[in-house]
Design an enzyme around this catalytic site. Sequence first.
Site, PDB file in Angstrom:
ATOM      1  N   PHE A 187       0.843  -1.192   0.000  1.00 60.92           N
ATOM      2  CA  PHE A 187       0.000   0.000   0.000  1.00 60.92           C
ATOM      3  C   PHE A 187       0.884   1.251   0.000  1.00 60.92           C
ATOM      4  O   PHE A 187       2.110   1.162   0.110  1.00 60.92           O
ATOM      5  CB  PHE A 187      -0.914   0.001   1.229  1.00 60.92           C
TER       6      PHE A 187
ATOM      7  N   SER B 165      -6.336  -7.981  -1.284  1.00 61.67           N
ATOM      8  CA  SER B 165      -5.963  -7.370  -0.018  1.00 61.67           C
ATOM      9  C   SER B 165      -6.518  -5.953   0.074  1.00 61.67           C
ATOM     10  O   SER B 165      -6.568  -5.230  -0.919  1.00 61.67           O
ATOM     11  CB  SER B 165      -4.440  -7.317   0.123  1.00 61.67           C
TER      12      SER B 165
ATOM     13  N   CYS C 251      -3.632  -5.124   6.909  1.00 61.30           N
ATOM     14  CA  CYS C 251      -3.915  -5.805   5.643  1.00 61.30           C
ATOM     15  C   CYS C 251      -4.838  -6.988   5.894  1.00 61.30           C
ATOM     16  O   CYS C 251      -4.467  -7.938   6.592  1.00 61.30           O
ATOM     17  CB  CYS C 251      -2.612  -6.267   5.001  1.00 61.30           C
TER      18      CYS C 251
ATOM     19  N   THR D  29      -8.133  -9.617   4.027  1.00 61.91           N
ATOM     20  CA  THR D  29      -8.495 -10.244   2.756  1.00 61.91           C
ATOM     21  C   THR D  29      -9.996 -10.172   2.533  1.00 61.91           C
ATOM     22  O   THR D  29     -10.779 -10.494   3.438  1.00 61.91           O
ATOM     23  CB  THR D  29      -8.043 -11.720   2.744  1.00 61.91           C
TER      24      THR D  29
ATOM     25  N   ALA E  88      -8.086 -12.803  12.071  1.00 62.23           N
ATOM     26  CA  ALA E  88      -7.621 -13.935  12.867  1.00 62.23           C
ATOM     27  C   ALA E  88      -7.305 -13.466  14.291  1.00 62.23           C
ATOM     28  O   ALA E  88      -7.142 -12.265  14.542  1.00 62.23           O
ATOM     29  CB  ALA E  88      -6.384 -14.549  12.212  1.00 62.23           C
TER      30      ALA E  88
ATOM     31  N   HIS F 245       1.266  -4.454   7.684  1.00 61.80           N
ATOM     32  CA  HIS F 245       1.591  -5.314   8.817  1.00 61.80           C
ATOM     33  C   HIS F 245       1.833  -4.409  10.027  1.00 61.80           C
ATOM     34  O   HIS F 245       2.894  -3.784  10.141  1.00 61.80           O
ATOM     35  CB  HIS F 245       2.833  -6.160   8.525  1.00 61.80           C
TER      36      HIS F 245
ATOM     37  N   THR G 248       4.286  12.257   7.863  1.00 58.70           N
ATOM     38  CA  THR G 248       5.677  12.644   8.113  1.00 58.70           C
ATOM     39  C   THR G 248       5.875  12.879   9.604  1.00 58.70           C
ATOM     40  O   THR G 248       5.075  13.569  10.245  1.00 58.70           O
ATOM     41  CB  THR G 248       6.025  13.925   7.336  1.00 58.70           C
TER      42      THR G 248
END
Length: 216
Positions: free
Chosen positions: A2, A39, A46, A48, A62, A100, A145
């Site tokens: 991404f 995704s 991230c 699905t 999960a 992640h 930033t």
Amino acid sequence: MFTGLIQDVGVVERVVPGGMTDMWIRTSLGAGTFDLGESIAVDGACLTVVERGGETFKVQAAPETLRRTTAGALRPGSRVNLERAMALGDRLGGHLVAGHVDSVSEVLETRAEGGSWVMAFRLPGELAPYFIEKGSVAVDGISLTVNAVLADRFTVQLIPETQERTTLRAKAAGARVNLEADMIGKYVARLFWLRQGPVSGLTEEALRAAGFGVKG
């Protein structure tokens, strides 16, 4: 992969806990055109797409996702930042974001400065080596930033466009957020670890001495 440029603020419509937590999210991105298995970043995590139709899509979280992100706190009506995965050839307007989440942090304080909105977040000690002033960070999936890095916190500044197009402006002190440190910073830290040992001694001064962030 991404970019941290949010495409839509979606709304959670339904949450069903279980072995896998199912979440249905409404979006204006045309969920009916999503590919099954693609995704999508939901507040920077991230996930699905497992079902889609009309304006709604379903993802599954999960147990590890619930432990490591803010997804476990989502309820019907929750607003979430959404970004579909980038395609090869897309403009990289933000920075490389894997989706992640490294850690859950919290808002420490907020204040206005001109037309911008300054936010301070707790900086987890294990992530500190990856943060440098004017480097990049993803907060709830938003590419931002880093304005300043202190011992226990870092600050960012939201321009009006970011305030309008993401959920971050509405978060007050104490609110929890997902953090993903800059991917390039992680690789630099890993390189230092391989050459010199653990990154606990990695500092901005050491990075500059090695040539990182030095203007030619």
